[in-house]
Design a protein around this motif. Sequence first.
Motif, PDB file in Angstrom:
ATOM      1  N   PHE A  85       5.349   0.574  11.433  1.00 12.42           N
ATOM      2  CA  PHE A  85       4.890   1.107  10.153  1.00 12.42           C
ATOM      3  C   PHE A  85       3.585   0.439   9.771  1.00 12.42           C
ATOM      4  CE2 PHE A  85       7.731  -2.358   8.823  1.00 12.42           C
ATOM      5  CZ  PHE A  85       6.969  -3.030   7.879  1.00 12.42           C
ATOM      6  N   ASN A  86       2.787   1.159   8.970  1.00 15.62           N
ATOM      7  CA  ASN A  86       1.521   0.652   8.444  1.00 15.62           C
ATOM      8  C   ASN A  86       1.676   0.465   6.952  1.00 15.62           C
ATOM      9  OD1 ASN A  86       0.611   3.179  10.416  1.00 15.62           O
ATOM     10  ND2 ASN A  86      -0.322   1.239  10.913  1.00 15.62           N
ATOM     11  N   SER A  87       1.037  -0.562   6.421  1.00  9.59           N
ATOM     12  CA  SER A  87       1.044  -0.736   4.972  1.00  9.59           C
ATOM     13  C   SER A  87      -0.310  -1.263   4.511  1.00  9.59           C
ATOM     14  CB  SER A  87       2.160  -1.681   4.517  1.00  9.59           C
ATOM     15  OG  SER A  87       1.920  -2.985   4.963  1.00  9.59           O
ATOM     16  N   VAL A  88      -0.592  -0.996   3.262  1.00 14.51           N
ATOM     17  CA  VAL A  88      -1.784  -1.523   2.605  1.00 14.51           C
ATOM     18  C   VAL A  88      -1.278  -2.290   1.399  1.00 14.51           C
ATOM     19  CG1 VAL A  88      -3.936  -0.970   1.406  1.00 14.51           C
ATOM     20  CG2 VAL A  88      -3.190   0.440   3.342  1.00 14.51           C
ATOM     21  N   GLY A  89      -1.707  -3.529   1.288  1.00 11.24           N
ATOM     22  CA  GLY A  89      -1.230  -4.358   0.190  1.00 11.24           C
ATOM     23  C   GLY A  89      -2.285  -5.333  -0.272  1.00 11.24           C
ATOM     24  N   GLU A  90      -1.812  -6.326  -1.027  1.00 13.15           N
ATOM     25  CA  GLU A  90      -2.721  -7.306  -1.598  1.00 13.15           C
ATOM     26  C   GLU A  90      -2.051  -8.671  -1.605  1.00 13.15           C
ATOM     27  OE1 GLU A  90      -4.253  -7.905  -6.017  1.00 13.15           O
ATOM     28  OE2 GLU A  90      -5.010  -6.046  -5.138  1.00 13.15           O
ATOM     29  N   LEU A  91      -2.802  -9.709  -1.243  1.00 15.34           N
ATOM     30  CA  LEU A  91      -2.337 -11.084  -1.316  1.00 15.34           C
ATOM     31  C   LEU A  91      -3.486 -11.928  -1.822  1.00 15.34           C
ATOM     32  CD1 LEU A  91      -0.066 -13.160  -0.757  1.00 15.34           C
ATOM     33  CD2 LEU A  91      -1.057 -13.466   1.515  1.00 15.34           C
ATOM     34  N   MET A  92      -3.241 -12.677  -2.872  1.00 13.78           N
ATOM     35  CA  MET A  92      -4.251 -13.535  -3.487  1.00 13.78           C
ATOM     36  C   MET A  92      -5.517 -12.749  -3.846  1.00 13.78           C
ATOM     37  SD  MET A  92      -3.734 -17.032  -1.260  1.00 13.78           S
ATOM     38  CE  MET A  92      -4.993 -17.915  -2.164  1.00 13.78           C
ATOM     39  N   GLY A  93      -5.320 -11.514  -4.340  1.00 14.79           N
ATOM     40  CA  GLY A  93      -6.439 -10.709  -4.798  1.00 14.79           C
ATOM     41  C   GLY A  93      -7.226 -10.008  -3.711  1.00 14.79           C
TER      42      GLY A  93
ATOM     43  N   GLU B  50      -7.308  -7.279  -0.429  1.00 10.65           N
ATOM     44  CA  GLU B  50      -6.594  -6.188   0.225  1.00 10.65           C
ATOM     45  C   GLU B  50      -6.262  -6.571   1.660  1.00 10.65           C
ATOM     46  OE1 GLU B  50      -7.360  -1.817  -0.359  1.00 10.65           O
ATOM     47  OE2 GLU B  50      -8.108  -2.048   1.686  1.00 10.65           O
ATOM     48  N   MET B  51      -5.052  -6.240   2.067  1.00 16.18           N
ATOM     49  CA  MET B  51      -4.604  -6.491   3.435  1.00 16.18           C
ATOM     50  C   MET B  51      -4.041  -5.214   4.026  1.00 16.18           C
ATOM     51  SD  MET B  51      -2.695 -10.241   3.271  1.00 16.18           S
ATOM     52  CE  MET B  51      -1.366  -9.529   4.154  1.00 16.18           C
ATOM     53  N   LYS B  52      -4.513  -4.859   5.207  1.00 20.99           N
ATOM     54  CA  LYS B  52      -3.933  -3.754   5.963  1.00 20.99           C
ATOM     55  C   LYS B  52      -3.102  -4.383   7.061  1.00 20.99           C
ATOM     56  CE  LYS B  52      -7.562  -0.491   4.950  1.00 20.99           C
ATOM     57  NZ  LYS B  52      -8.610   0.380   5.452  1.00 20.99           N
TER      58      LYS B  52
END
Length: 144
Positions: free
Chosen positions: A51-59, A61-63
Amino acid sequence: MATFTVTTFINRPPQEVFDFMTNPANFAQWQTGTKSAKWASEGPVGVGSIFNSVGELMGREMKMNAEITQWDSPNVWGIKGGSGPMKFEGVSKFESKDGGTLVIQNFEGEVGGLFNIAEGLAIKQLQKQVETDGKTLKELLEAR
């Protein structure tokens, strides 16, 4: 390499918790840092599915792409992610307890890139996010 464990009790049956928690289409509903997620592989879901996701950590964006490493519905699911600035492995166990489900999430990971200089902070932030996500998941499923 940092490790942590988060445990959450959800007053719903293990199969219901497993099905909801392992479906990427639901991730953004209960995972604070996830903006979107979807299956990248076709066919039945199991070990090797991606699976692919797009998120955020410490401000930031992380793919991420993650692969299913363990799949034993409704008992265990494991994932491994190696793209983006964080490499991790996670195993979630679903135990029937007191008419509900005890979810035990074990994570092991390391960060690189810009996060490398703040690895301890990034891992603590991730652990805090997973704890908050567990509470959100509990509230969401118990409200059904």
